[in-house]
Each structure stands twice: as C-alpha cells, then as structure tokens.
Write a protein that holds these residues in place. Structure first.
Motif, PDB file in Angstrom:
ATOM      1  N   SER A 424       0.828  -1.213   0.000  1.00  0.00           N
ATOM      2  CA  SER A 424       0.000   0.000   0.000  1.00  0.00           C
ATOM      3  C   SER A 424       0.855   1.252   0.000  1.00  0.00           C
ATOM      4  N   TYR A 425       1.994   1.205   0.680  1.00  0.00           N
ATOM      5  CA  TYR A 425       2.837   2.394   0.795  1.00  0.00           C
ATOM      6  C   TYR A 425       3.415   2.803  -0.558  1.00  0.00           C
ATOM      7  N   TYR A 426       3.719   1.830  -1.411  1.00  0.00           N
ATOM      8  CA  TYR A 426       4.308   2.139  -2.721  1.00  0.00           C
ATOM      9  C   TYR A 426       3.290   2.092  -3.858  1.00  0.00           C
ATOM     10  N   GLY A 427       2.444   1.067  -3.853  1.00  0.00           N
ATOM     11  CA  GLY A 427       1.597   0.803  -5.016  1.00  0.00           C
ATOM     12  C   GLY A 427       0.556   1.865  -5.289  1.00  0.00           C
ATOM     13  N   TRP A 428      -0.175   2.284  -4.263  1.00  0.00           N
ATOM     14  CA  TRP A 428      -1.224   3.278  -4.484  1.00  0.00           C
ATOM     15  C   TRP A 428      -0.661   4.597  -5.013  1.00  0.00           C
ATOM     16  N   PRO A 429       0.391   5.163  -4.410  1.00  0.00           N
ATOM     17  CA  PRO A 429       0.916   6.436  -4.933  1.00  0.00           C
ATOM     18  C   PRO A 429       1.382   6.348  -6.383  1.00  0.00           C
ATOM     19  N   ILE A 430       2.073   5.274  -6.749  1.00  0.00           N
ATOM     20  CA  ILE A 430       2.568   5.147  -8.124  1.00  0.00           C
ATOM     21  C   ILE A 430       1.410   5.091  -9.111  1.00  0.00           C
ATOM     22  N   GLY A 431       0.421   4.251  -8.828  1.00  0.00           N
ATOM     23  CA  GLY A 431      -0.727   4.142  -9.725  1.00  0.00           C
ATOM     24  C   GLY A 431      -1.488   5.450  -9.871  1.00  0.00           C
ATOM     25  N   ILE A 432      -1.660   6.152  -8.771  1.00  0.00           N
ATOM     26  CA  ILE A 432      -2.388   7.419  -8.802  1.00  0.00           C
ATOM     27  C   ILE A 432      -1.630   8.467  -9.601  1.00  0.00           C
ATOM     28  N   MET A 433      -0.309   8.557  -9.429  1.00  0.00           N
ATOM     29  CA  MET A 433       0.469   9.556 -10.162  1.00  0.00           C
ATOM     30  C   MET A 433       0.447   9.295 -11.665  1.00  0.00           C
ATOM     31  N   ILE A 434       0.386   8.036 -12.073  1.00  0.00           N
ATOM     32  CA  ILE A 434       0.283   7.721 -13.503  1.00  0.00           C
ATOM     33  C   ILE A 434      -1.015   8.293 -14.074  1.00  0.00           C
ATOM     34  N   VAL A 435      -2.110   8.128 -13.338  1.00  0.00           N
ATOM     35  CA  VAL A 435      -3.396   8.670 -13.796  1.00  0.00           C
ATOM     36  C   VAL A 435      -3.357  10.199 -13.798  1.00  0.00           C
ATOM     37  N   GLN A 436      -2.687  10.804 -12.824  1.00  0.00           N
ATOM     38  CA  GLN A 436      -2.579  12.271 -12.774  1.00  0.00           C
ATOM     39  C   GLN A 436      -1.899  12.830 -14.018  1.00  0.00           C
ATOM     40  N   ILE A 437      -0.893  12.125 -14.511  1.00  0.00           N
ATOM     41  CA  ILE A 437      -0.208  12.586 -15.727  1.00  0.00           C
ATOM     42  C   ILE A 437      -1.193  12.655 -16.896  1.00  0.00           C
ATOM     43  N   GLY A 438      -2.054  11.640 -17.003  1.00  0.00           N
ATOM     44  CA  GLY A 438      -3.045  11.656 -18.072  1.00  0.00           C
ATOM     45  C   GLY A 438      -4.050  12.779 -17.916  1.00  0.00           C
ATOM     46  N   ILE A 439      -4.408  13.132 -16.675  1.00  0.00           N
ATOM     47  CA  ILE A 439      -5.387  14.198 -16.432  1.00  0.00           C
ATOM     48  C   ILE A 439      -4.794  15.570 -16.759  1.00  0.00           C
ATOM     49  N   ILE A 440      -3.590  15.863 -16.261  1.00  0.00           N
ATOM     50  CA  ILE A 440      -3.016  17.206 -16.421  1.00  0.00           C
ATOM     51  C   ILE A 440      -2.677  17.493 -17.877  1.00  0.00           C
ATOM     52  N   ALA A 441      -2.589  16.461 -18.708  1.00  0.00           N
ATOM     53  CA  ALA A 441      -2.316  16.669 -20.133  1.00  0.00           C
ATOM     54  C   ALA A 441      -3.422  17.474 -20.813  1.00  0.00           C
ATOM     55  N   PHE A 442      -4.594  17.528 -20.201  1.00  0.00           N
ATOM     56  CA  PHE A 442      -5.732  18.256 -20.784  1.00  0.00           C
ATOM     57  C   PHE A 442      -5.875  19.670 -20.227  1.00  0.00           C
ATOM     58  N   TRP A 443      -4.910  20.147 -19.424  1.00  0.00           N
ATOM     59  CA  TRP A 443      -4.994  21.496 -18.865  1.00  0.00           C
ATOM     60  C   TRP A 443      -4.983  22.530 -19.992  1.00  0.00           C
ATOM     61  N   PRO A 444      -5.985  23.434 -20.059  1.00  0.00           N
ATOM     62  CA  PRO A 444      -6.126  24.314 -21.229  1.00  0.00           C
ATOM     63  C   PRO A 444      -5.563  25.726 -21.082  1.00  0.00           C
ATOM     64  N   MET A 445      -5.094  26.120 -19.897  1.00  0.00           N
ATOM     65  CA  MET A 445      -4.844  27.540 -19.631  1.00  0.00           C
ATOM     66  C   MET A 445      -3.453  28.037 -20.006  1.00  0.00           C
ATOM     67  N   ASP A 446      -2.469  27.169 -20.170  1.00  0.00           N
ATOM     68  CA  ASP A 446      -1.113  27.632 -20.449  1.00  0.00           C
ATOM     69  C   ASP A 446      -1.088  28.487 -21.712  1.00  0.00           C
ATOM     70  N   GLY A 447      -0.582  29.704 -21.578  1.00  0.00           N
ATOM     71  CA  GLY A 447      -0.479  30.619 -22.707  1.00  0.00           C
ATOM     72  C   GLY A 447      -1.727  31.426 -22.993  1.00  0.00           C
ATOM     73  N   LEU A 448      -2.793  31.223 -22.223  1.00  0.00           N
ATOM     74  CA  LEU A 448      -4.062  31.909 -22.492  1.00  0.00           C
ATOM     75  C   LEU A 448      -4.347  33.056 -21.535  1.00  0.00           C
ATOM     76  N   HIS A 449      -3.535  33.233 -20.495  1.00  0.00           N
ATOM     77  CA  HIS A 449      -3.887  34.192 -19.444  1.00  0.00           C
ATOM     78  C   HIS A 449      -4.055  35.613 -19.971  1.00  0.00           C
ATOM     79  N   ASP A 450      -3.117  36.086 -20.776  1.00  0.00           N
ATOM     80  CA  ASP A 450      -3.206  37.458 -21.291  1.00  0.00           C
ATOM     81  C   ASP A 450      -4.422  37.636 -22.191  1.00  0.00           C
ATOM     82  N   ARG A 451      -4.683  36.647 -23.035  1.00  0.00           N
ATOM     83  CA  ARG A 451      -5.836  36.738 -23.935  1.00  0.00           C
ATOM     84  C   ARG A 451      -7.141  36.765 -23.145  1.00  0.00           C
ATOM     85  N   ILE A 452      -7.229  35.938 -22.116  1.00  0.00           N
ATOM     86  CA  ILE A 452      -8.441  35.885 -21.307  1.00  0.00           C
ATOM     87  C   ILE A 452      -8.674  37.216 -20.601  1.00  0.00           C
ATOM     88  N   ARG A 453      -7.616  37.792 -20.032  1.00  0.00           N
ATOM     89  CA  ARG A 453      -7.769  39.082 -19.360  1.00  0.00           C
ATOM     90  C   ARG A 453      -8.205  40.169 -20.336  1.00  0.00           C
TER      91      ARG A 453
END
Length: 461
Positions: A424-453
């Motif tokens: 549990s100490y190793y397995g859960w964190p590794i599996g969760i971080m792998i899924v996090q990488i897939g989620i953050i790949a869809f972050w849309p805001m990088d480079g848009l801040h000035d345009r949005i403002r």
C-alpha cells in the motif's frame, strides 16, 4: 487586539473594493498563507492520526472506521456544493467569503477537540460518538475551506500575484503539515505522560487555539477586490451544468482529487509502515512531514519553474520523475539514509504539483468567466474543496479496509499484514500519479492568461 478594537474594526465599512488598481499588500499575502495554515493544521492532524486514534486509542474496528471515513465525506458532497452556492449569494459589508471565517472559527475549533476525544462505553456508543463529531467537523470545515478557496480569485486577477498567493498558501500548508505530523506524537507522549487518550485531547486543544487565532487574522487582514456583479438569486442548475463544462475546472477537480487520494493513502499508512515494515518508529517524524512539508521548499521554486514550463508540462515532468524514484525506494529500504534522501526528493517533486493546484483553482474561475460570462467563485471553489475531502476520505478508507482485510491486529502483527502495508505504501501512490499525468495533459490555460484578461476587459468595456 482588544475587544473594543475588534468591535470597531468589524463595524467599519470593509466591503469589497472592485478597484483593479489596488495591489495585494505583503501582509495580505502572508495572512492568506496563515489562513491555509488554519485550515490545514486540523485537517492534516485528522488525516495523519485519526485512523490511528480510532483503532489504537478508541479501539474501534478498522473496517468500521473505514466506513466512517467514507460515509462522512460522501455526505459532505452536498454540503460543499451548498456552501459554494451560499458564498456566491452572500452579500455583506464584510464581503462574500470573510464572514464565514469569523463565524465558523469558534465552533470549528471546539469540534476539533471533541473529535480527538473518546468516550467510555460500548463499541457502538464510541462509534456513534465518532460519527457525530467527525461528521460535524467535516461540515464546519466546508464552511471554511470553500470560502477560503473562493477568496484568492477575489483578491487579484493578476496571474503572477496569484502564483505568489499560491506559494504563500503552500507555505501555510507546509507549516501545518510539519506541525501536525512531526509534533503530534511527541506532544501526545509529553502531555499525556503515557496516556495517549489524554495526550491527543490536549494536543487537539493546542491546535484548536492556533486555528482560532489564524482564522481571525484571515478575517481582519484580507480583502476582496474582484467579484461577480450579478445579483444574488436565479436558477442553480444552469450554473452547476456550466461548472462541469468548464474544462479548466474539471481538470483541476480531477487532478486535485487524485492528489489527495494519494495524500490520504500515504499519510494514513505511514505510521504503520515505519513501525511494522521499516522497524524504525523514529522515521514517522521524518516521513510524514516530508509527504507535504516539502511544500515549504516548492512554494519558493514553483513560480520560477512553472513560469518557464507552464503548469501542464511542469506537472507532467515532476510526476514522471517522482514515479521513477518511488520505483527505486523498495530496493533500498535497508539503507535508511539513502531511502530518506530519495523520498524527500520525490516529495519535493510531488509538492510542486500540489502548489500548482492552488493557482489552477483560481485560473479556472477566470476561464469560467471567459467562456460563460459569470465567475461563480463560491460554486467552483466548493468543487475543489469537495475534491480534497473525497480524495482524503477514499484514501484513508482504502488503508483502513486493507488493514481489515489483512487481519491487522496491533497486538499481533502478521507477516501478511506487513506485506499488505508495504504494498500500500508504494503501489497506491505510483498508480495514482500515472493517472494524474493523463489528467493534467488536458490542462487548457497555459499561454491563455493574457488573452483571457484582454477579452474579459473588452467585454466589460
């Protein structure tokens, strides 16, 4: 501050100032970080030691405790969304978020002490008491965490200042984690004199006093400058539907949920891992603070890193490196110094992504206004608060159920139980971080801040 001075300050007209030219003062940034310390101190103590307190001090069955954590936090789902809607519809001379800090501070501090107090009686009576106190603590936490998250986008629209506020918040979180995880057990032993039941109650009393002072400072020191000018009222469901169509918010919600799912697993299992697997109880005071205490360092370096990489690429790289280090750790358990060194480096990398979440949550409000024309800071922030609770609850429940399934008995720990704790100490964190990488790949805001403002300003003009 004297009672008369507090009354005078509260009577003063401290309504939100919509002037976008007003800069966030240095003490406001510090106070915002102290506000996260207030929210985090109690919740980190709960996350790190309440499972231990319930199973080893109150002597409640592990499976029953797992169900308690899960049901209580799922109940909070409706509470958090309700509080978010209340924040959006709150209109007071003190603003939309700040009254919640003032009126929730005292009852929340009292409930913290009661949560770490157990009663005499049957297992059923002690379990009922735990359900009532823990559930009420979670409800009151909603009335703090949701307005607190909604406060940042109201304080400033500037992305750089938000990164500074996010860093201040990360520092507050880090200090709360270090204090809650590194000092709790030594204080329990010192103050309780060998009586853990008394020790936990006294430590909770100290933490409650610190929380109360920090929340009152948050109320008196921070200001709201930007908010939705739309009048209170109107249909709720269209706003909820828009929230789930907000790509920036959805990515933040999922990424944050997974982060706290990992966090809940790690801090819940660490004490058992150090004692039963590493056979080094002294490591609890290093491993637990390092899990999130490294936010103190990442708070200073994150703005420089994410300014160059963007949040999406920066988080993906940090998580990949952290996964590699976690895969190495099982092979060097016998070398305590090397194990701790690599663990701290991995914790720093993960802490960078946690720092990013604070800014992502504020940016999601601007993205919402850009796409849908309304800000709904309270509703959007309630979703982020909910993600932390769901993640922590499910993570803690998972470890409790693992302990129950493997037949964990604090008086006679089997090798099978030790193997389950180690996995549990190793397995859960590794599996969760792998899924996090897939989620953050869809972050849309990088480079848009000035345009949005620019677009929001043009629309307002």
């Amino acid at each position: 501050m004297t009672t008369a001075a507090m009354s005078q300050a509260m009577r003063a007209d401290l309504s939100p100032a919509p002037d976008i030219g007003i800069a966030v003062r240095p003490w406001e940034k510090v106070s915002y970080g102290i506000g996260d310390f207030a929210c985090g101190l109690s919740w980190n103590a709960v996350g790190a030691f309440l499972l231990y307190f319930y199973t080893n001090v109150a002597l409640l069955p592990a499976a029953a405790v797992g169900t308690l954590f899960l049901l209580s936090r799922l109940f909070d789902a409706g509470i958090d969304l309700g509080v978010g809607i209340m924040v959006d519809r709150t209109r007071t001379r003190w603003g939309r978020t700040r009254p919640y800090f003032l009126f929730t501070a005292i009852p929340f501090s009292i409930l913290l002490v009661l949560t770490f107090t157990t009663i005499d009686g049957s297992t059923g009576a002690k379990l009922a008491y735990a359900y009532v106190t823990f559930t009420l603590l979670g409800i009151l936490y909603s009335f703090l965490a949701v307005p607190f998250s909604a406060l940042m986008p109201m304080m400033t629209r500037d992305h750089g200042t938000r990164m500074q506020l996010g860093s201040a918040r990360a520092i507050g979180t880090s200090v709360s984690v270090i204090l809650a995880t590194a000092a709790t057990m030594p204080l329990v032993i010192l103050l309780g004199g060998g009586n853990e039941r008394l020790g936990f109650a006294l430590v909770a009393l100290i933490f409650a006093g610190l929380t109360l002072a920090a929340l009152l400072n948050l109320f008196f020191s921070c200001r709201e400058r930007h908010y939705d000018e739309a009048p209170a009222g109107g249909a709720i469901m269209p706003h909820v539907g828009a929230m789930f169509r907000n790509r920036a918010w959805l990515v933040t919600f999922l990424f944050c949920t997974l982060n706290f799912l990992r966090f809940g697993c790690v801090i819940s299992v660490t004490a058992f891992f150090a004692i039963e697997v590493m056979r080094a109880p002294w490591m609890i005071g290093i491993l637990l603070p390092a899990v999130s205490g490294t936010l103190l360092l990442s708070a200073f370096i994150a703005p420089f890193i994410f300014k160059r990489t963007g949040i999406r690429s920066g988080c993906m790289i940090a998580l990949m490196l952290a996964i590699i280090l976690h895969l190495i750790l099982p092979w060097i358990e016998a070398q305590h110094s090397l194990f701790l060194a690599l663990f701290v480096v991995a914790a720093i990398l993960v802490s960078l992504t946690m720092t990013a979440i604070f800014t992502m949550a504020a940016d999601a409000v601007d993205y919402h206004e850009w796409v849908f024309g309304t800000r709904n800071e309270g509703l959007l922030s309630s979703g982020i608060s909910l993600s932390t609770k769901i993640g922590m609850a499910v993570g803690t429940a998972i470890i409790a159920y693992v302990l129950a399934v493997c037949g964990y008995d604090p008086k006679a720990v089997t090798e099978g139980a030790r193997a389950a704790i180690r996995w549990s100490y190793y397995g859960w964190p590794i599996g969760i971080m792998i899924v996090q990488i897939g989620i953050i790949a869809f972050w849309p805001m990088d480079g848009l801040h000035d345009r949005i403002r620019r677009d929001i300003a043009a629309r307002a003009a």
